[in-house]
Design a protein around this motif. Structure first.
Motif, mmCIF file in Angstrom:
data_model
loop_
_atom_site.group_PDB
_atom_site.id
_atom_site.type_symbol
_atom_site.label_atom_id
_atom_site.label_comp_id
_atom_site.label_asym_id
_atom_site.label_seq_id
_atom_site.Cartn_x
_atom_site.Cartn_y
_atom_site.Cartn_z
ATOM 1 N N ARG A 1289 47.445 54.869 48.960
ATOM 2 C CA ARG A 1289 48.053 53.660 48.396
ATOM 3 C C ARG A 1289 47.566 52.421 49.134
ATOM 4 N NH1 ARG A 1289 54.477 53.003 48.585
ATOM 5 N NH2 ARG A 1289 53.973 52.681 50.789
ATOM 6 N N ALA A 1290 47.454 52.505 50.493
ATOM 7 C CA ALA A 1290 46.971 51.345 51.245
ATOM 8 C C ALA A 1290 45.536 50.997 50.870
ATOM 9 C CB ALA A 1290 47.087 51.621 52.744
ATOM 10 N N LEU A 1291 44.722 52.024 50.607
ATOM 11 C CA LEU A 1291 43.334 51.757 50.226
ATOM 12 C C LEU A 1291 43.254 51.177 48.822
ATOM 13 C CD1 LEU A 1291 41.627 54.973 51.669
ATOM 14 C CD2 LEU A 1291 41.402 52.647 52.543
ATOM 15 N N VAL A 1292 43.984 51.748 47.897
ATOM 16 C CA VAL A 1292 43.889 51.328 46.498
ATOM 17 C C VAL A 1292 44.475 49.938 46.306
ATOM 18 C CG1 VAL A 1292 44.661 51.854 44.166
ATOM 19 C CG2 VAL A 1292 43.818 53.682 45.637
ATOM 20 N N THR A 1293 45.601 49.656 46.963
ATOM 21 C CA THR A 1293 46.250 48.352 46.789
ATOM 22 C C THR A 1293 45.572 47.248 47.569
ATOM 23 O OG1 THR A 1293 47.772 48.887 48.585
ATOM 24 C CG2 THR A 1293 48.475 49.423 46.340
ATOM 25 N N GLY A 1294 44.621 47.553 48.420
ATOM 26 C CA GLY A 1294 43.916 46.534 49.186
ATOM 27 C C GLY A 1294 44.623 46.117 50.443
ATOM 28 N N ALA A 1295 45.711 46.817 50.816
ATOM 29 C CA ALA A 1295 46.387 46.483 52.074
ATOM 30 C C ALA A 1295 45.535 46.837 53.276
ATOM 31 C CB ALA A 1295 47.730 47.205 52.156
ATOM 32 N N LEU A 1296 44.606 47.747 53.118
ATOM 33 C CA LEU A 1296 43.721 48.181 54.193
ATOM 34 C C LEU A 1296 42.286 47.964 53.738
ATOM 35 C CD1 LEU A 1296 43.394 49.508 56.971
ATOM 36 C CD2 LEU A 1296 43.455 51.738 55.847
ATOM 37 N N ARG A 1297 41.621 47.035 54.413
ATOM 38 C CA ARG A 1297 40.256 46.698 54.048
ATOM 39 C C ARG A 1297 39.355 46.816 55.276
ATOM 40 N NH1 ARG A 1297 41.073 41.404 50.061
ATOM 41 N NH2 ARG A 1297 42.556 42.428 48.630
#
Length: 1394
Positions: A1289-1297
């Protein structure tokens, strides 16, 4: 206004107050109104009473003579409404029934009518005197009678019966003596008549129920006989069926209890007639009863059927046939004679099943299969009758016996069992602890109840058992033998350490205030609850002390009981200051002991057992006073002033042991204890006036001392006496010091200050020429081990006396310093320096490690029967020779030798180099290496704290000598580093009572640059080179670890000030400890040390300033002054860096996880501290040390950490603080990332990705600055489904870049890729569905930032690449096929997911 009566006023005062009140005419405060409703009178309550009707007692109007006993006036009473009287009952008569007045009793006396009574003449006899009664003859001719009647009463009853039944003339019964209507029947008994009577005939005797009582005698008999004849006539006119019907009707109407009563009276009457007929038959016809028929009691209504054997049951085989002529064997009860049979055969145990422990009468544990003869008295029990011995339950049952001998025997056996259990004789043969089992069963209060017994034997055995329970066998022997050691008189209290927090400052409060503060809580607790936590407190709560005083004063028992009581009192006094105060304040206890057992005049006592110890001097009584005096200076002053102990000391010390009118051993011990009591009093500066009176005695004793030391084999008691004498002289010499106390307003110091000493230096200056020859003579015996061990503490006491002598001499301001300096040079040249060159002294240094309790922790293991509620040293007897307290121990002599060396080196600086040569002994160096080796913290048991305290004295004195020598000459680098390591280890091990030693180490040794030789030998440069090799890159030389270490060495004075502030000890404890070690006797509060709950400083004491900053910041949210915070944190981090770099063994006891937690506290202090450049550099250097390859495997965050409640909670707080104030700080981010490694708990990763996702944007630490390898985060693959979903979820939502958090981006991509392509067949359906869904969503991603490619084509982690990982140019065949199967299914099913 009239005053009210007060307590203490007499009856005359009360009458005077009454007359004054009546004369004043005042209205009474209370008006008495009688309730007339119950009497039925119509009195007018509103009408006031007249003055003359008051109920006033006037003594003048009373008659001189008492009134005559005339019949009381008739009484009239009206029946109450609820209880009406019967019509035929007169109220006056009913009231007279219950009248208890003396006149009513006297009016009921009626003369007995004897006109119709028959007079029986005595039976004529042919002899002048009646025949002599013999019990055996009476037993043969007379049947047993019922009830518990004495033999005399049975004989009198038999004679009266014979006189009434024997006819006066020729055996013919006179018809005039028969009652009217009586039916004579001599042949058959009433029971036999009932069996032989036909159904239709009735034969009735005289009346049974109607007796005519209340009428005149003649009328009573006539009326009773008339009623009886009417009843007989009516019964004879009825048929048997009518009689049965009438009987059933009467039984149904009457009360069942009344029917039972009538039947019992009728049955009793029949038995009486049957008995009279049997006696008449026995006398007239001389019928003998066969011995085969058992004699039944005449009072039994039915025959005893339980004694009749059942058919087919074998007869009971008794070893001896019982005879009726035997006492109490009239009735043979077979079931009670089973115990006389032979024992069943002993069962052999064929399994490993546990069996009940059984003990002999000597307390020995008997094996389950031991076969012992029965004459030993070990088979008198019901359970397991074939096994010999008695169980604890059976012994407890026996203590409640009514026979005093049995109670005493049971208590004696239990005392023997306890003694053997404490001696460790049972070993592993028993499951559990015997003492714990006994205390849980209430044995303590059983002993207390037994002390209240009336029998002296029971009291004696109870006292002996109490001593066996409380007093360990070798504790007192150990403490007595080490009394003359260096500070050997100071001991720890023998009380449990698991106390409430209110007890922490026990020794810092006066005993009276402490008792007042704790009395409300302890008085509410029953003794059983107190004993569960502390046996001594539970005993004191049962008023044990007054009972022991009563036994000593009133019962006056034998010598063994007196010694047991004194031993118990000594144990109570060693418990704590409070217990010692209670012993002292028990009414008449100490007075009785001093009067009875320390008299100044007594009758001579010869050799052999003494019948009584009363009015005879007893060494144990003197020892009790000495132990009491050791508890506090106030107790010692009260003993000396209130009980005239000065006269006792003068009386016993003035004579030699052979001149006292006592046995030689007792005289030796008495004089020894007298010296010790005097030494304890002199330790407070008290009792010094006795020195002038006993000066000739002391000089004579010193003059004969060489002769006693030159005997073939010195006697132990004599050596203890000599050592005690030298200890007294040592304390008196210290008391002659002229060091004046500085005036202070501190109340604690003012309370400890006392009057100046009554002894001067001139009076003790002549003692050295007498003591020094004794020391020379003892040192000559050093090459002879047998003779050297026989000397005991004498050499130690001589060396300590010389130390006190030169210390006091150097403090005399009026004397020339050259005199004592020349004398010190002479002593060192003639005695000390030659001693250092002796090989035998080297052997003593070599045996240090062998006898050290620190290097041999198994020697301090708790005793097998050690209980937390009953503290003891656990000494089961004499210590092994090669132990700290053994006969071959080098610690007492070497400690006293180092004490003398330190005093000489402090006074005469020129001797430092020569005396410091002792530190180069190979044995001492080897011993120091063992002390600094990584080892577990020593277990604090009562014996270990006592032994470790003496060992720490030797270490401290050796280090102090090294520190004095380092001031004048350079110390070799190897020795300096070794001594510094020993000092660091010692500082974290020192126990309460050694506050002065800890303060001196911090002040003068720990932060000395001379003991950091790495500073001058290229240590900083070596640190930089090591970092470059480990990190693989070069850094700015000014920012490296070497520069930080060099700066820390320059800032050592500031670092010392910081630690002296934050490692400060309690002021009262520090002052008391300084007074003890400096010899300031007027300031010594007590010789009883504080309770050793834990070491003075924690093992992580280098982090204490950081911990204090964290706690202060938590308590004051507004923050602290920046200068104070930055300076304290920087000094603490500098010192920790020095230890991490050059003394890593000093932090061995602090786990890496605990060190990481302490570093995290720096960032939690405030929002600006971690931004300071010095703090950043120091924390980065320490973090690099924690992340070294040899340290990182030991970093464990999943286990409990010392000093930390919960690391996950700390980490959650750390994340909140990072998210709030970090602003992307890389060092802060490195500490956040360190617990996120794969091998640590998933809780940390869930906290970040689940609750603090916003912190991911601030974690911009580059991959090149990551302190640990990236593989620590990526392997092994993640298996937590919830965390994997959070990753995705963090990768898909862009919270983790990747440009926000490159480290965690690479980590999450690696774990998600491993999960979506894993094909584990053992996975659950939920995991398979999640894997399929995640892969399908990844396939459908719009690859704007390369996320789809990264997730599908991830290959390996690689921190060198910008992304942090390598990619497949083309997917492997298996992954490609798996992906095609999933995408093909999505196309066929028309599934479109976003």
């Amino acid at each position: 206004m009239l005053s009210r009566p007060k307590p203490g006023e007499s009856e005359a005062d009360l009458l005077r107050f009454q007359s004054q009140f009546l004369a004043a005419g005042a209205a009474p405060a209370v008006q008495l109104v009688k309730n007339e409703r119950r009497r039925g009178a119509s009195a007018n309550l509103d009408q006031p009473r007249l003055q003359d009707q008051r109920d006033v007692v006037m003594l003048d109007n009373l008659p001189d003579l008492p009134p005559a006993l005339v019949p009381a006036p008739p009484k009239r009473a009206k029946p109450s409404p609820g209880h009406p009287l019967a019509d035929h009952v007169d109220p006056e008569e009913r009231l007279n029934w219950h009248d208890q007045h003396i006149t009513a009793v006297l009016t009921k006396i009626i003369e007995r009518d004897t006109s119709s009574m028959a007079v029986n003449l005595p039976v004529p006899s042919g002899v002048a005197f009646p025949p002599v009664f013999h019990r055996s003859q009476d037993r043969q001719r007379k049947p047993a009678t019922s009830g518990k009647r004495s033999i005399f009463a049975q004989e009198i009853a038999a004679r009266r019966g014979s006189e009434a039944s024997i006819p006066p003339v020729r055996g013919v019964v006179s018809t005039q003596d028969r009652p009217q209507g009586a039916v004579t029947c001599e042949s058959l008994t009433p029971r036999e008549q009932d069996h032989q009577r036909p159904c239709g005939s009735q034969n009735f005797q005289g009346p049974h129920l109607v007796t005519g009582k209340g009428l005149r005698d003649q009328e009573a008999e006539q009326e009773a006989q008339t009623i009886h004849e009417e009843n007989i006539a009516r019964l004879q006119a009825m048929t048997p069926e009518e009689i049965l019907q009438e009987q059933q009707r009467l039984l149904a109407q009457l009360d069942p209890s009344l029917v039972a009563f009538l039947r019992s009276r009728s049955h009793t009457h029949e038995q009486g007639e049957e008995k009279a007929i049997k006696e008449q038959k026995a006398r007239g016809l001389s019928v003998e009863v066969s011995r085969e028929e058992p004699i039944m009691p005449t009072s039994a209504s039915e025959p005893r059927q339980e004694d009749e054997p059942e058919p087919g049951t074998p007869a009971l085989a008794l070893p001896v046939a019982p005879h009726k002529e035997w006492l109490h064997m009239d009735i043979v009860e077979l079931d009670k004679l089973h115990w006389t049979q032979d024992l069943p055969p002993l069962r052999r145990q064929k399994t490993q099943e546990r069996m009940q422990a059984r003990f002999s009468l000597q307390g020995e544990l008997l094996a389950p299969d031991v076969d012992l003869p029965t004459h030993l008295g070990l088979h008198h029990h019901g359970e397991e009758a074939e096994r010999a011995g008695y169980s604890l339950q059976e012994l407890f049952h026996l203590t409640r016996s009514q026979v005093s001998q049995q109670r005493a025997l049971a208590l004696h056996v239990l005392a023997q069992i306890i003694s053997r259990a404490q001696a460790g004789e049972f070993g592993d043969q028993l499951v559990g602890s015997v003492l714990r089992l006994l205390l849980d069963a209430g044995f303590l209060f059983l002993l207390r109840f037994s002390l209240d017994d009336r029998v002296d034997g029971v009291i004696a055995t109870a006292v002996h058992a109490l001593r066996a329970l409380l007093v360990a066998p070798g504790d007192e022997e150990l403490l007595d033998s080490t009394f003359s050691w260096y500070h050997g008189a100071m001991v720890f209290p023998l009380m449990p350490t698991q106390e409430d927090k209110d007890d922490e400052d026990e020794d810092e409060e006066p005993s009276g205030e402490k008792a007042k503060r704790k009395s409300p809580e302890e008085r509410n607790q029953p003794p059983s609850d107190l004993a569960r936590h502390d046996v001594i407190k539970g005993l004191l709560a049962t008023n044990l002390l007054p009972r022991l005083r009563y036994v000593l004063e009133v019962i006056r028992p034998g010598p063994s009981v007196v010694l047991d009581i004194l031993a118990v009192l000594i144990r109570l006094a060693r418990h704590s200051l409070e217990s010692a105060t209670r012993v002292l304040e028990c009414p008449r206890l100490i007075e009785t002991i001093v009067r009875e057992f320390l008299p100044t005049s007594w009758s001579p006592v010869g050799v052999g057992p003494t019948p009584s110890l009363h009015n005879v001097p007893c060494a144990a009584a003197m020892k009790l006073l000495r132990v009491l005096a050791s508890a506090g200076r106030n107790i010692a002053a009260r003993l000396l002033s209130s009980f005239d102990l000065r006269s006792c000391l003068c009386r016993f010390i003035a004579e030699a042991p052979q001149e006292l009118a006592l046995p030689r051993e007792e005289a030796e011990m008495l004089i020894t204890e007298s010296f010790r009591l005097w030494a304890v009093a002199a330790s407070y500066g008290q009792g010094c006036d006795l020195y002038r009176e006993l000066y000739p005695v002391l000089i004579r004793a010193l003059q004969v001392m060489p002769k006693e030391l030159s005997t073939h084999l010195p006697q132990p008691l004599s050596m203890q006496r000599i050592a005690s004498l030298l200890t007294v002289l040592t304390q008196l010499t210290l008391a002659a010091s002229s060091t004046a106390l500085q005036p202070s307003s501190d109340s604690a110091e003012a309370s400890l200050s006392a009057t100046p000493s009554l002894i001067t230096w001139t009076q003790v200056s002549g003692l050295r020429p007498l003591v020094e020859p004794c020391l020379r003579q003892t040192l000559k015996l050093l090459p002879r081990p047998e003779m050297w061990r026989a000397l005991g503490p004498v050499p130690t006491a001589c060396l300590l006396f010389l130390d006190a002598y030169y210390r006091t001499w150097s403090q005399q301001p009026d004397l020339c310093p050259g005199d004592w300096l020349q004398d010190m040079e002479r002593l060192s040249e003639e005695l000390l320096l030659p001693l250092l060159s002796q090989p035998t002294l080297g052997s003593l240094w070599d045996s240090l490690g062998r006898c050290s309790p620190l290097c041999n922790p198994q020697s301090c293991a708790p005793a097998p029967e050690a209980l937390p509620s009953l503290v003891s040293l656990g000494c089961t007897g004499s210590c092994p020779p090669f132990s700290l307290a053994g006969s071959a121990s080098p610690f007492p002599v070497l400690t006293s030798l180092l004490t003398l060396f330190n005093t000489l080196a402090r006074i005469h600086k020129g001797l430092c180099g020569q005396l410091a040569a002792v530190l180069a002994a190979p044995g001492l160096q080897s011993y120091f290496l063992q002390c600094v080796a990584p080892m577990a913290a020593p277990l604090l048991t009562p014996f270990s704290v006592w032994a470790l305290r003496h060992e720490y004295h030797l270490q401290y004195l050796a280090l102090t000598l090294a520190q004095r020598a380092a001031t004048f000459q350079p110390v070799p680098a190897t020795n300096a580093a070794l001594h510094h390591g020993v000092a660091l280890a010692l500082l974290s091990r020192l126990l309460p009572g050694s506050e002065h030693l800890a303060h001196e180490l911090l002040l003068s040794f720990i932060f000395r640059l001379e003991f950091l030789p790495e500073r001058a030998s290229g240590g900083p440069e070596a640190a930089d080179f090591s970092d470059q090799l480990s990190l693989g890159s070069s850094r700015d030389p000014g920012c490296g670890r070497g520069a930080l270490l060099a700066q820390a060495c320059q800032d050592l004075p500031s670092i010392r000030s910081c630690y002296l502030t934050h490692c400060s000890l309690t002021r009262a404890s520090l002052l008391a400890s300084q007074a003890l070690y400096r010899g300031e006797l007027q300031r010594v509060p007590a010789l009883l040390l504080p309770l050793p709950k834990e070491p003075l400083l924690p093992t992580d004491w280098p982090f204490l300033p950081l911990i204090h900053l964290y706690h202060r910041a938590s308590d004051t949210p507004a923050g602290l002054p920046p200068a104070d915070t930055v300076g304290t944190a920087m000094r603490a981090l500098q010192w920790v860096l020095v230890l991490e770099s050059w003394r890593p063994q000093a932090l061995w006891a602090v786990p890496p996880g605990a060190r990481l937690a302490r570093l995290m506290c720096v960032f939690l202090v405030d929002s600006e501290l971690f931004r300071e450049t010095p703090i950043q550099r120091l924390v980065a250097a320490l973090l690099a040390r924690l992340c070294q390859p040899e340290v990182l495997p030991n970093l464990n965050l999943d286990c409990p950490l010392p000093g930390l409640t919960s690391f996950p909670d700390l980490y959650a707080n750390f994340l909140e603080h990072f998210e709030a104030v970090s602003f992307g700080d890389h060092l802060f981010g490195a500490l956040v990332l360190l617990p996120l490694q794969r091998r640590f708990s998933v809780t940390f990763r869930l906290a970040l990705f689940g609750e603090h996702v916003g912190a991911l944007r601030a974690l911009g630490l580059p991959l090149t600055q990551l302190p640990v390898s990236l593989e620590c985060y990526t392997g092994p693959p993640e298996d937590n489904l919830a965390l994997l979903q959070l990753y995705f979820r963090a990768l898909v939502t862009g919270a983790l870049r990747p440009h926000w958090c490159p480290v965690l981006y690479a980590v999450t991509v690696a774990h998600v890729n491993s999960f979506i392509f894993s094909q584990d067949p053992k996975s659950s359906d939920e995991v398979k569905a999640a894997r399929r869904s995640m892969l399908q969503k990844t396939w459908l991603l719009a690859d704007e930032q390369g996320l789809r490619k990264h997730l599908l084509h991830y290959k390996l982690p690689n921190s060198i690449l910008p992304e942090g990982f390598e990619l497949y140019a083309q997917l492997p065949t298996l992954r490609q096929q798996y992906l095609q199967r999933l995408t093909l299914g999505m196309t066929q099913n028309g599934v479109s997911e976003t």
